[in-house]
Design a protein around this motif. Sequence first.
Motif, short mmCIF file in Angstrom:
data_model
loop_
_atom_site.label_atom_id
_atom_site.label_comp_id
_atom_site.label_asym_id
_atom_site.label_seq_id
_atom_site.Cartn_x
_atom_site.Cartn_y
_atom_site.Cartn_z
N ASN A 175 -9.99 -97.37 3.31
CA ASN A 175 -9.22 -97.90 2.18
C ASN A 175 -10.20 -98.63 1.26
O ASN A 175 -10.71 -99.70 1.60
N ILE A 176 -10.48 -98.04 0.11
CA ILE A 176 -11.52 -98.54 -0.79
C ILE A 176 -10.88 -99.08 -2.06
O ILE A 176 -10.07 -98.41 -2.71
N VAL A 177 -11.26 -100.30 -2.42
CA VAL A 177 -10.80 -100.92 -3.67
C VAL A 177 -11.98 -101.00 -4.63
O VAL A 177 -13.05 -101.51 -4.27
N ILE A 178 -11.80 -100.48 -5.83
CA ILE A 178 -12.83 -100.53 -6.86
C ILE A 178 -12.39 -101.51 -7.93
O ILE A 178 -11.34 -101.33 -8.56
N MET A 179 -13.17 -102.54 -8.14
CA MET A 179 -12.87 -103.59 -9.12
C MET A 179 -13.77 -103.39 -10.33
O MET A 179 -15.01 -103.46 -10.23
N THR A 180 -13.17 -103.11 -11.48
CA THR A 180 -13.96 -102.77 -12.66
C THR A 180 -13.29 -103.32 -13.90
O THR A 180 -12.22 -103.93 -13.84
N VAL A 181 -13.92 -103.12 -15.05
CA VAL A 181 -13.36 -103.63 -16.30
C VAL A 181 -13.88 -102.81 -17.47
O VAL A 181 -15.04 -102.36 -17.46
N GLU A 182 -13.02 -102.59 -18.46
CA GLU A 182 -13.43 -101.92 -19.70
C GLU A 182 -14.08 -102.97 -20.59
O GLU A 182 -13.45 -103.96 -20.94
N LEU B 274 -5.08 -107.10 -7.58
CA LEU B 274 -6.26 -107.24 -6.72
C LEU B 274 -5.93 -107.90 -5.38
O LEU B 274 -6.39 -107.45 -4.33
N ILE B 275 -5.14 -108.97 -5.41
CA ILE B 275 -4.84 -109.71 -4.18
C ILE B 275 -4.15 -108.78 -3.18
O ILE B 275 -4.53 -108.73 -1.99
N GLU B 276 -3.16 -108.04 -3.63
CA GLU B 276 -2.43 -107.13 -2.74
C GLU B 276 -3.35 -106.01 -2.24
O GLU B 276 -3.31 -105.64 -1.06
N ALA B 277 -4.18 -105.49 -3.14
CA ALA B 277 -5.05 -104.38 -2.77
C ALA B 277 -6.07 -104.78 -1.71
O ALA B 277 -6.43 -103.98 -0.83
N LEU B 278 -6.54 -106.01 -1.78
CA LEU B 278 -7.59 -106.45 -0.85
C LEU B 278 -7.05 -106.80 0.54
O LEU B 278 -7.85 -106.94 1.47
N LYS B 279 -5.75 -106.92 0.68
CA LYS B 279 -5.19 -107.35 1.97
C LYS B 279 -5.58 -106.41 3.10
O LYS B 279 -5.87 -106.85 4.22
N ALA C 292 -10.23 -116.22 -4.53
CA ALA C 292 -10.07 -116.56 -3.12
C ALA C 292 -9.90 -115.30 -2.27
O ALA C 292 -10.39 -115.22 -1.14
N ALA C 293 -9.20 -114.29 -2.80
CA ALA C 293 -9.02 -113.04 -2.08
C ALA C 293 -10.35 -112.30 -1.91
O ALA C 293 -10.61 -111.69 -0.87
N ILE C 294 -11.20 -112.35 -2.96
CA ILE C 294 -12.52 -111.73 -2.86
C ILE C 294 -13.35 -112.43 -1.79
O ILE C 294 -13.98 -111.78 -0.93
N LYS C 295 -13.35 -113.75 -1.81
CA LYS C 295 -14.13 -114.50 -0.83
C LYS C 295 -13.60 -114.31 0.58
O LYS C 295 -14.38 -114.25 1.55
N ALA C 296 -12.28 -114.18 0.72
CA ALA C 296 -11.69 -113.94 2.04
C ALA C 296 -12.10 -112.58 2.58
O ALA C 296 -12.34 -112.43 3.80
N HIS C 297 -12.18 -111.58 1.72
CA HIS C 297 -12.64 -110.25 2.11
C HIS C 297 -14.03 -110.33 2.72
O HIS C 297 -14.29 -109.80 3.80
#
Length: 254
Positions: A22-29, A71-76, A96-101
């Motif tokens: 399960n891969i989450v990609i965090m990006t921005v335009e 993001l928070i839901e996706a990282l769970k 906080a969700a990123i740091k918890a990951h």
Amino acid sequence: MKAILLSLAFFAVFIGAASAANIVIMTVEDPNNYESPRTMREFAEKELKPLGHKVTIVEGDKPQMHHFAGLIEALKDADLLVLFSRRRFPPKEEMAAIKAHLAAGKPLLGIRTANHAFLPKPNEVVDASLAPWPEFTHEVLGGENTGYETKGLPYSVSVPAGIKTPLLEGVNVAEIRGYQSMYKVLPLAADATPILIGTAQEGASTPPQPVAWTRTYGPSKARVFYTSLGAPEDMRSADVRRLLLNAVVWTLQK
């Protein structure tokens, strides 16, 4: 012939080792973020999903700047976070969700502008509801953010002496060129292992710089891979895409 067959068999096992993640990609335009939403969508569709991976792309600035809705839901239940974003400061709950990951020992794959993903510009005023993480570059990625080299492009890429790693299986390093600025990232953390070095052409003042490396982060030893490659020209290279695919496999290994 036997050696080639053995190499192909090893590569098949290596690639197969990370199926159904399960891969989450965090990006921005962003005008300075190298068309990352487009290139990450293409990478997900053409390289990751055919291997069975579930991919969730979380694009920032939606509904407003710095916010990464979902993001928070996706990282769970994410197995891997891929980060290709620049100078965005998520709200405190999202950070906080990123740091918890990472604290849970889950891996991170950083691409190009992840080098300054959460880093404000000098003297930039950040809203109190947001959470910059200026130490991220040094503490997590294990490199620095001290500018870039633009003279003599494109720059060449080579493997440091003595480095043998499955991260380079199927990668013809001699074919890789860096077509955008070469990031100045030295010094690396003591526990970082460079696997690719970029060298500017004659006339440039910047010494060779690592353009890809690995390390672990925190007490739980979260695996970290970072590369400063990732511009649109880089992503057209089959060898760069293979490097990133290998990095996905490597980060997912325990």
